[in-house]
Scaffold this active site. Structure first.
Site, PDB file in Angstrom:
ATOM      1  N   LYS A 260       0.837  -1.201   0.000  1.00 27.95           N
ATOM      2  CA  LYS A 260       0.000   0.000   0.000  1.00 27.95           C
ATOM      3  C   LYS A 260       0.876   1.256   0.000  1.00 27.95           C
ATOM      4  O   LYS A 260       1.998   1.215   0.502  1.00 27.95           O
ATOM      5  CB  LYS A 260      -0.849   0.036   1.277  1.00 27.95           C
ATOM      6  CG  LYS A 260      -2.029  -0.890   1.296  1.00 27.95           C
ATOM      7  CD  LYS A 260      -2.836  -0.688   2.571  1.00 27.95           C
ATOM      8  CE  LYS A 260      -3.989  -1.662   2.655  1.00 27.95           C
ATOM      9  NZ  LYS A 260      -5.028  -1.448   1.642  1.00 27.95           N
ATOM     10  N   ARG A 334     -10.593 -11.111   1.892  1.00 26.06           N
ATOM     11  CA  ARG A 334     -11.442 -12.146   1.307  1.00 26.06           C
ATOM     12  C   ARG A 334     -10.768 -13.518   1.358  1.00 26.06           C
ATOM     13  O   ARG A 334     -11.452 -14.535   1.418  1.00 26.06           O
ATOM     14  CB  ARG A 334     -11.825 -11.743  -0.130  1.00 26.06           C
ATOM     15  CG  ARG A 334     -10.645 -11.476  -1.023  1.00 26.06           C
ATOM     16  CD  ARG A 334     -11.006 -10.698  -2.271  1.00 26.06           C
ATOM     17  NE  ARG A 334     -11.219  -9.277  -2.011  1.00 26.06           N
ATOM     18  CZ  ARG A 334     -11.631  -8.388  -2.921  1.00 26.06           C
ATOM     19  NH1 ARG A 334     -11.874  -8.787  -4.171  1.00 26.06           N
ATOM     20  NH2 ARG A 334     -11.795  -7.118  -2.598  1.00 26.06           N
TER      21      ARG A 334
END
Ligand code: BES
Ligand code: ZN
Ligand code: ZN
Length: 482
Positions: A260, A334
């Site tokens: 990130k 997920r």
């Protein structure tokens, strides 16, 4: 801090501040021995959110804080919760140590709900994270005097408020002090506090045996081992329903090899907010119980880059046998939820399953910080959560999962890929669509709390940069409603 609960008949004990509420046009009942100038208790002073301080002329209190609730016809739970929180905050500003709430009237509200809202507000308004800096001592004692009919609501509200604060403490604790092993420690503490709560820990060795390659692929880059926490609440009598709650417990999300940008990376300590909510719910269940059997699953891990970390393009095999092409290691929530969801469904066969996860930045774009996005395979369950959101002011808004979104998640090399193509958009829906491959028949809802978990607007009992503990009040309300 200590919270004490008393009836209106009980004698008031000495305290620094007395808090009383008033509605426009309604007479205020004061505790015996307390006298206030008439002007304090009238008209404009009782507008909603208005505060007035006066020195007490007699009685066991030094100061009296009068808090306006506005018109009786416009009063609701949220106003009461905010008023109680404001009262606690205002009193602690004046370096008081003890506060007594005198709730002499029910203001036309259901007494249980009135007691609950005021207690929740008082507890949540007193939340502070004082672990990592020197700070003023703050309030030591809050006493709540209410009508006997409101008493059970007060005890319930105290428990729910404390569950919310527990979730917030875990959220706000920095990632070097809230690692996967610390999440396990917190779960253990809760399970030890009640004979109705038990705990199973699935460690990495067990995950390997079970074939949880998806969860393990996320912790591969970290020296901290991952865990799948499984908490169980069983009521004393035969349970009405079985509910699974699954919370994303990513204690720090750097993105992994798909790193990130650094500007707001520190906020990713909040990536365990779903897990924190599940722990908060169990803290409440441990003290006030439920008619239902509740299972809490928290896959907890760090997501870091390393020579051993999963690389973009790697293929991993999930617990349910599906092979996943990890095209972006930052779409890791997920991956850990996939194994937790299919394991929970297979082992427990619940009547309903709800997951909470700070899953996508896209939900912040769509709904901002005041709402949680809800999607799943069962419209009735989504509606139950939307309704719980209205009752608790933890707003929930439905989002779709289209067949197109599910198609988008099919892989070219593996069965699935963990991100959609660049032109699809609908990032929250495609995240939900990915998860749908790991749930079969069970009514299931995915709550994307990436917006609502922190950074919410000021509401007196929460707001600002800190965590909100979102999900605790919502799910406790849901469990009571089914
Ligand atoms: N934890 C993040 C989601 C997130 C982002 C929460 C910002 C709160 C604020 C999640 O693991 C993530 O990185 N999701 C990616 C998914 C993308 C790579 C498909 C995202 O939202 O950018
Ligand atoms: Zn991520
Ligand atoms: Zn994440």
């Amino acid at each position: 801090m200590k919270f004490l609960q008393k009836s209106l008949k009980a004698k008031t004990i000495k305290a620094d501040v007395l808090v009383i509420f008033g509605c426009i046009g309604k007479k205020i009942k004061l505790p015996l021995g307390v006298n206030l100038p008439k002007s304090t208790l009238h008209g404009a002073n009782l507008e909603s959110g208005k505060i007035r301080y006066t020195d007490s002329l007699s009685g066991p209190f030094q100061q009296v804080l009068v808090l306006g609730l506005g018109k009786v016809s416009e009063l609701n739970q949220e106003k009461l919760r905010r008023a109680a929180a404001l009262a606690v905050k205002e009193s602690s500003k004046h370096s008081s140590e003890s506060v007594t709430f005198w709730i002499g009237k029910n203001f036309g509200q259901d007494p249980f709900l009135l007691g609950q809202a005021i207690a929740e507000g008082a507890v949540m308004g007193s939340y502070q994270l004082n672990l990592f800096r020197k700070s003023s001592p703050g309030l030591k004692r809050v006493t709540l005097h209410t009508d006997d009919k409101a008493k059970s609501g007060v005890s319930f509200g105290l428990a729910v408020g404390q569950g919310n604060c527990l979730a917030r403490r875990l959220q706000d604790t920095p990632a070097n002090k809230m690692r996967p092993r610390d999440m396990v420690r917190e779960a253990r503490k809760i399970s030890k506090s009640s004979t109705n709560v038990s705990l199973k820990i699935i460690d990495e060795a067990a995950m390997k045996k079970l074939g949880m390659g998806s969860l393990l692929s996320v912790s591969a880059g970290s020296s901290e081992p991952a865990y799948l926490i499984h908490m169980i609440y069983r009521p004393k009598i035969k349970a009405k329903k079985k509910v699974c709650l699954v919370g994303k417990g990513l204690t720090f999300d750097s993105g992994g090899i798909s790193l990130k940008p650094s500007a707001r990376m520190h906020e990713m300590k909040y990536d365990m907010s779903g897990g924190a909510a599940v722990l908060g719910v169990f803290d409440v269940l441990a003290s006030v119980g439920s008619d239902h059997e509740v299972h809490g699953f928290i896959p907890t891990s760090e997501n870091l880059p390393d020579a051993k970390a999963t690389k973009p393009g790697d293929v991993v095999k999930a617990y349910n046998g599906l092979q996943i092409e990890v095209l972006n290691t930052d779409a890791e929530g997920r991956l850990i939820l996939a194994d937790a969801l299919s394991y929970a469904e297979k082992k427990i066969k619940p009547d309903s399953m709800i997951d909470l996860a700070t899953l996508t930045g896209a939900v912040v774009v769509a709904l901002g910080h005041e709402l949680t996005g809800a999607m799943g395979n069962n419209d009735a369950l989504i509606k139950e959560l939307v309704d719980a959101g209205k009752r608790t002011s933890e707003g929930v808004w439905p989002l779709p999962i289209l067949d197109l979104h599910k198609e988008e998640m099919r892989g070219a090399v593996g069965d699935l890929r963990n991100i959609s193509g660049p032109a699809t958009g609908a990032g929250s829906s495609t995240g939900g669509a990915f998860l749908s491959y790991f749930v079969n028949q069970t009514p299931w809802v995915h709550l994307d709390i990436a917006g609502s978990a922190w950074g919410a607007s000021e509401r007196d009992y929460q707001g600002g940069e800190k965590g909100t503990g979102v999900g605790v009040r919502l799910l406790i309300d849901y469990l009571r409603s089914i």
